[in-house]
Design an enzyme around this catalytic site. Structure first.
Site, PDB file in Angstrom:
ATOM      1  N   CYS A  15       0.846  -1.197   0.000  1.00 53.59           N
ATOM      2  CA  CYS A  15       0.000   0.000   0.000  1.00 53.59           C
ATOM      3  C   CYS A  15       0.885   1.252   0.000  1.00 53.59           C
ATOM      4  O   CYS A  15       1.618   1.494   0.962  1.00 53.59           O
ATOM      5  CB  CYS A  15      -0.936  -0.010   1.206  1.00 53.59           C
ATOM      6  SG  CYS A  15      -1.882   1.514   1.327  1.00 53.59           S
ATOM      7  N   ASP A  41      -1.114  16.097  -3.009  1.00 48.74           N
ATOM      8  CA  ASP A  41      -1.361  15.115  -4.063  1.00 48.74           C
ATOM      9  C   ASP A  41      -0.268  15.259  -5.128  1.00 48.74           C
ATOM     10  O   ASP A  41       0.134  16.361  -5.488  1.00 48.74           O
ATOM     11  CB  ASP A  41      -2.749  15.337  -4.682  1.00 48.74           C
ATOM     12  CG  ASP A  41      -3.195  14.141  -5.517  1.00 48.74           C
ATOM     13  OD1 ASP A  41      -4.125  13.438  -5.096  1.00 48.74           O
ATOM     14  OD2 ASP A  41      -2.601  13.914  -6.597  1.00 48.74           O
ATOM     15  N   HIS A  57      -4.484   1.522   8.194  1.00 51.33           N
ATOM     16  CA  HIS A  57      -4.930   1.120   6.858  1.00 51.33           C
ATOM     17  C   HIS A  57      -6.399   0.722   6.867  1.00 51.33           C
ATOM     18  O   HIS A  57      -6.793  -0.230   7.528  1.00 51.33           O
ATOM     19  CB  HIS A  57      -4.107  -0.057   6.311  1.00 51.33           C
ATOM     20  CG  HIS A  57      -4.560  -0.440   4.921  1.00 51.33           C
ATOM     21  ND1 HIS A  57      -4.080   0.192   3.806  1.00 51.33           N
ATOM     22  CD2 HIS A  57      -5.485  -1.324   4.490  1.00 51.33           C
ATOM     23  CE1 HIS A  57      -4.689  -0.306   2.726  1.00 51.33           C
ATOM     24  NE2 HIS A  57      -5.549  -1.235   3.122  1.00 51.33           N
ATOM     25  N   ASN A  97     -13.572   9.047  -3.119  1.00 54.30           N
ATOM     26  CA  ASN A  97     -14.044   8.102  -4.126  1.00 54.30           C
ATOM     27  C   ASN A  97     -14.032   6.702  -3.514  1.00 54.30           C
ATOM     28  O   ASN A  97     -13.057   6.313  -2.872  1.00 54.30           O
ATOM     29  CB  ASN A  97     -13.127   8.157  -5.351  1.00 54.30           C
ATOM     30  CG  ASN A  97     -13.118   9.527  -6.001  1.00 54.30           C
ATOM     31  OD1 ASN A  97     -14.146  10.194  -6.086  1.00 54.30           O
ATOM     32  ND2 ASN A  97     -11.949   9.968  -6.457  1.00 54.30           N
ATOM     33  N   GLY A 103     -13.950   6.217  -9.245  1.00 53.63           N
ATOM     34  CA  GLY A 103     -12.682   6.911  -9.459  1.00 53.63           C
ATOM     35  C   GLY A 103     -11.605   6.589  -8.441  1.00 53.63           C
ATOM     36  O   GLY A 103     -10.544   7.211  -8.456  1.00 53.63           O
ATOM     37  N   HIS A 108      -6.408   2.849  -0.052  1.00 50.86           N
ATOM     38  CA  HIS A 108      -6.228   3.248   1.351  1.00 50.86           C
ATOM     39  C   HIS A 108      -7.104   4.492   1.472  1.00 50.86           C
ATOM     40  O   HIS A 108      -6.905   5.464   0.729  1.00 50.86           O
ATOM     41  CB  HIS A 108      -4.744   3.553   1.623  1.00 50.86           C
ATOM     42  CG  HIS A 108      -4.431   3.985   3.032  1.00 50.86           C
ATOM     43  ND1 HIS A 108      -3.433   3.382   3.788  1.00 50.86           N
ATOM     44  CD2 HIS A 108      -4.956   4.961   3.807  1.00 50.86           C
ATOM     45  CE1 HIS A 108      -3.358   3.981   4.976  1.00 50.86           C
ATOM     46  NE2 HIS A 108      -4.270   4.951   5.012  1.00 50.86           N
ATOM     47  N   HIS A 110      -8.866   7.809   1.682  1.00 54.84           N
ATOM     48  CA  HIS A 110      -8.303   9.162   1.627  1.00 54.84           C
ATOM     49  C   HIS A 110      -9.399  10.150   1.273  1.00 54.84           C
ATOM     50  O   HIS A 110     -10.307   9.836   0.501  1.00 54.84           O
ATOM     51  CB  HIS A 110      -7.143   9.256   0.634  1.00 54.84           C
ATOM     52  CG  HIS A 110      -7.450   8.720  -0.729  1.00 54.84           C
ATOM     53  ND1 HIS A 110      -7.462   7.376  -1.014  1.00 54.84           N
ATOM     54  CD2 HIS A 110      -7.788   9.351  -1.878  1.00 54.84           C
ATOM     55  CE1 HIS A 110      -7.778   7.197  -2.289  1.00 54.84           C
ATOM     56  NE2 HIS A 110      -7.983   8.378  -2.840  1.00 54.84           N
ATOM     57  N   HIS A 112      -9.831  13.756  -0.444  1.00 58.48           N
ATOM     58  CA  HIS A 112      -9.233  14.826  -1.235  1.00 58.48           C
ATOM     59  C   HIS A 112      -9.741  16.152  -0.669  1.00 58.48           C
ATOM     60  O   HIS A 112     -10.961  16.351  -0.561  1.00 58.48           O
ATOM     61  CB  HIS A 112      -9.684  14.740  -2.691  1.00 58.48           C
ATOM     62  CG  HIS A 112      -9.287  13.491  -3.413  1.00 58.48           C
ATOM     63  ND1 HIS A 112      -8.212  13.439  -4.270  1.00 58.48           N
ATOM     64  CD2 HIS A 112      -9.829  12.255  -3.431  1.00 58.48           C
ATOM     65  CE1 HIS A 112      -8.116  12.219  -4.788  1.00 58.48           C
ATOM     66  NE2 HIS A 112      -9.094  11.472  -4.293  1.00 58.48           N
TER      67      HIS A 112
HETATM   68  P1  5GP Z   1      -8.217   8.300  -5.981  1.00 59.55           P
HETATM   69  O1  5GP Z   1      -8.080   8.219  -7.479  1.00 59.55           O
HETATM   70  O2  5GP Z   1      -7.984   6.944  -5.344  1.00 59.55           O
HETATM   71  O3  5GP Z   1      -9.468   8.962  -5.492  1.00 59.55           O
HETATM   72  O4  5GP Z   1      -7.052   9.257  -5.506  1.00 59.55           O
HETATM   73  C1  5GP Z   1      -5.718   8.847  -5.428  1.00 59.55           C
HETATM   74  C2  5GP Z   1      -4.884  10.088  -5.456  1.00 59.55           C
HETATM   75  O5  5GP Z   1      -3.583   9.744  -5.020  1.00 59.55           O
HETATM   76  C3  5GP Z   1      -4.733  10.697  -6.858  1.00 59.55           C
HETATM   77  O6  5GP Z   1      -5.208  12.048  -6.824  1.00 59.55           O
HETATM   78  C4  5GP Z   1      -3.239  10.603  -7.146  1.00 59.55           C
HETATM   79  O7  5GP Z   1      -2.753  11.736  -7.818  1.00 59.55           O
HETATM   80  C5  5GP Z   1      -2.652  10.470  -5.750  1.00 59.55           C
HETATM   81  N1  5GP Z   1      -1.422   9.688  -5.671  1.00 59.55           N
HETATM   82  C6  5GP Z   1      -1.212   8.439  -6.228  1.00 59.55           C
HETATM   83  N2  5GP Z   1       0.013   8.007  -5.892  1.00 59.55           N
HETATM   84  C7  5GP Z   1       0.584   8.980  -5.130  1.00 59.55           C
HETATM   85  C8  5GP Z   1       1.849   9.085  -4.488  1.00 59.55           C
HETATM   86  O8  5GP Z   1       2.705   8.188  -4.542  1.00 59.55           O
HETATM   87  N3  5GP Z   1       2.092  10.226  -3.798  1.00 59.55           N
HETATM   88  C9  5GP Z   1       1.154  11.231  -3.705  1.00 59.55           C
HETATM   89  N4  5GP Z   1       1.511  12.320  -3.006  1.00 59.55           N
HETATM   90  N5  5GP Z   1      -0.057  11.147  -4.286  1.00 59.55           N
HETATM   91  C10 5GP Z   1      -0.336  10.042  -4.994  1.00 59.55           C
HETATM   92 ZN    ZN Z   2      -2.592   1.531   3.444  1.00 56.65          ZN
END
Ligand code: 5GP
Ligand code: ZN
Length: 124
Positions: A15, A41, A57, A97, A103, A108, A110, A112
């Site tokens: 993860c 991000d 987690h 999401n 999306g 894990h 999160h 935004h």
């Molecule tokens: P999701 O698409 O799951 O809602 O959001 C995942 C977010 O994690 C995306 O906005 C993507 O840019 C961000 N992200 C993915 N990998 C990394 C990483 O290794 N470091 C950081 N800082 N952000 C990440």
């Molecule tokens: Zn995790």
């Protein structure tokens, strides 16, 4: 295998957000306490785009199932509010999401935290 043990194994292995919490891969961390880590991000979708995650987690909102996970999720929202206030964000959007079709790309939990431009509604 019990869900808790499975979550623990996930945390120990692949993860990326657990690795950010553990300091094993770099991130620009903007806030941290015993429950929560928040960082920029990598691919920002707004002038302010911060990810607020529980240190524990949880794969998604679908794993908010007990007091510990509910506390962790609530602490994320409290931290998001504090970050917004400290940075004078005024208007901001918090998005989580849940599932690939919504999306979600990192499994894990999160939140935004997006701000700094006018937001459209409904989201795409
Ligand atoms: P999701 O698409 O799951 O809602 O959001 C995942 C977010 O994690 C995306 O906005 C993507 O840019 C961000 N992200 C993915 N990998 C990394 C990483 O290794 N470091 C950081 N800082 N952000 C990440
Ligand atoms: Zn995790």
């Amino acid at each position: 295998m019990a869900r808790g043990a499975n979550s623990f194994l996930m945390q120990m292995t692949d993860c990326i957000f657990c690795k950010i919490v553990a300091g094993e891969i770099p991130a620009t961390i903007v806030y941290r306490n015993e429950h929560v880590t928040a960082f920029q991000d990598l691919n920002p979708k707004a002038p302010t785009h911060i990810l607020v995650i529980p240190n524990q987690h949880l794969a998604s909102v679908n794993e908010i199932v007990d007091d510990a996970s509910a506390l962790a999720a609530g602490e994320c929202l409290r931290a998001a509010r504090e970050i917004a206030q400290q940075n004078n964000l005024g208007s901001y959007r918090i998005v989580t999401n849940t599932g690939a079709d919504a999306g979600q790309s990192v499994f894990h939990l999160h939140f935004h935290l997006l701000a700094g431009r006018r937001m459209a509604w409904p989201p795409g």
